[in-house]
Enzyme design. Sequence first.
Site, PDB file in Angstrom:
ATOM      1  N   GLY A 105       0.714  -0.944   0.117  1.00  0.00           N
ATOM      2  CA  GLY A 105       0.139   0.218  -0.004  1.00  0.00           C
ATOM      3  C   GLY A 105       0.419   1.338   0.118  1.00  0.00           C
ATOM      4  O   GLY A 105       0.405   2.049   0.365  1.00  0.00           O
ATOM      5  N   GLY A 107       1.663   3.278  -2.738  1.00  0.00           N
ATOM      6  CA  GLY A 107       1.309   3.641  -3.659  1.00  0.00           C
ATOM      7  C   GLY A 107       2.842   3.091  -4.817  1.00  0.00           C
ATOM      8  O   GLY A 107       2.379   4.825  -6.056  1.00  0.00           O
ATOM      9  N   SER A 108       1.619   2.219  -5.226  1.00  0.00           N
ATOM     10  CA  SER A 108       2.830   1.926  -6.357  1.00  0.00           C
ATOM     11  C   SER A 108       2.078   3.033  -7.870  1.00  0.00           C
ATOM     12  O   SER A 108       3.157   2.640  -8.987  1.00  0.00           O
ATOM     13  CB  SER A 108       3.227   0.260  -6.753  1.00  0.00           C
ATOM     14  OG  SER A 108       1.157  -0.018  -6.677  1.00  0.00           O
ATOM     15  N   SER A 109       0.979   2.755  -8.166  1.00  0.00           N
ATOM     16  CA  SER A 109      -0.132   2.867  -8.848  1.00  0.00           C
ATOM     17  C   SER A 109       0.531   4.412  -9.458  1.00  0.00           C
ATOM     18  O   SER A 109       0.238   5.182 -10.967  1.00  0.00           O
ATOM     19  CB  SER A 109      -1.822   2.362  -8.727  1.00  0.00           C
ATOM     20  OG  SER A 109      -1.815   1.802  -8.353  1.00  0.00           O
ATOM     21  N   ALA A 111       3.153   6.588  -8.743  1.00  0.00           N
ATOM     22  CA  ALA A 111       4.165   6.169  -8.609  1.00  0.00           C
ATOM     23  C   ALA A 111       4.671   6.117  -9.720  1.00  0.00           C
ATOM     24  O   ALA A 111       5.417   6.347 -10.939  1.00  0.00           O
ATOM     25  CB  ALA A 111       5.202   5.269  -7.563  1.00  0.00           C
ATOM     26  N   ASP A 152      -1.110  10.903  -3.250  1.00  0.00           N
ATOM     27  CA  ASP A 152       0.360   9.606  -3.020  1.00  0.00           C
ATOM     28  C   ASP A 152       0.385  10.385  -4.019  1.00  0.00           C
ATOM     29  O   ASP A 152       1.798  10.216  -4.203  1.00  0.00           O
ATOM     30  CB  ASP A 152      -0.091   8.502  -3.418  1.00  0.00           C
ATOM     31  CG  ASP A 152      -2.153   8.094  -3.894  1.00  0.00           C
ATOM     32  OD1 ASP A 152      -2.118   9.458  -4.323  1.00  0.00           O
ATOM     33  OD2 ASP A 152      -2.610   7.154  -4.411  1.00  0.00           O
TER      34      ASP A 152
END
Length: 319
Positions: A105, A107-109, A111, A152
């Site tokens: 969780g 925040g890979s999306s 980033a 994010d």
Amino acid sequence: MVRISAPGKLMLFGDHAVVYGRPCIVTAVNHRMSVNMERRTDNKIIINAPQMKIGTYITSTEELDKENPKEVKFVLTAIKNFFKKYNVRSGLDIETKSKFSSKFGFGSSSAVTVSTIKGLSELFNVEMSKNEVFDLSYKTVLDIQSVGSGFDVAAAIYGGTIYFVGGGKKIKQMNLKKLPLVVGYTGVKGDTPTLVKGLAKKREKYKELIDAKFDISDKIVSQSREHFETSNLEVLGELMNFNHGLLNSFGVSSLELESLIQKAKKSGAYGAKLSGAGGGDCMIALVPEEKRKGVEKAINQLGAVINVSPNAEGVRIEK
Ligand code: MEV
């Protein structure tokens, strides 16, 4: 070829309330997503994501409107939005790599979305301000998830630790001196859109009550802002406890989160809370240095300590 990387994030204060235009405090973390990109002479878009189940995905500039698999959705929607806004088009070779697992969780999306937009601006020589990168990246995330405050996305672009007001109405860098955090992973994946929509539903029924709690969240954020400046860790820990109390009352905590939070506090943390949407993912604890080992040991008995440093640099071009 361009190589871009952007950091993940941890929410420190103001989770959920920020979705309703309220403020929050978020720190960028040293776990980064990176995207390598090159233009092709044909119209193919080839995404190589070696860490994901999908492996390699091949599409084309003509197919950007079609429904794509979730692993490549953020990259392809970012490309579609960029092409449309700046009226450009070209085939692309893309490789995505993550220094962290999407299950935490962090925040890979967001980033990967920010890295893609920034990479395209380099490849097509389009000058974009940070605000413009924010607007297009945030639009991309909303096109896919339909909910989210954009905090994010802001953390991935600006880096450091920021005071953020929902939707990007205010983004202010904070001067963070010390933040001795321990981050504990519950082992359970939280689903942000479901949790955010769940609270929205609850708010339809208990609007006055929940908005009053958001007012308290605002006060917690503004007090924590002052205490960050003076590094008053004891008070910041107490404020985390207050903030977690609010989040727990929204029904977004879980047995795993509660166990890690209680354990951390019993082992000497100044305070602890869930970080992000809840339902699982990670908790954070603020700890006196002399208690760090004990808190980490306690968390490792029930979950897993993730080694994370706050205040990381925002999106950057890698040489
Ligand atoms: C999720 O990481 C944090 C939330 O506040 C949602 C958001 O701000 O987009 C729950």
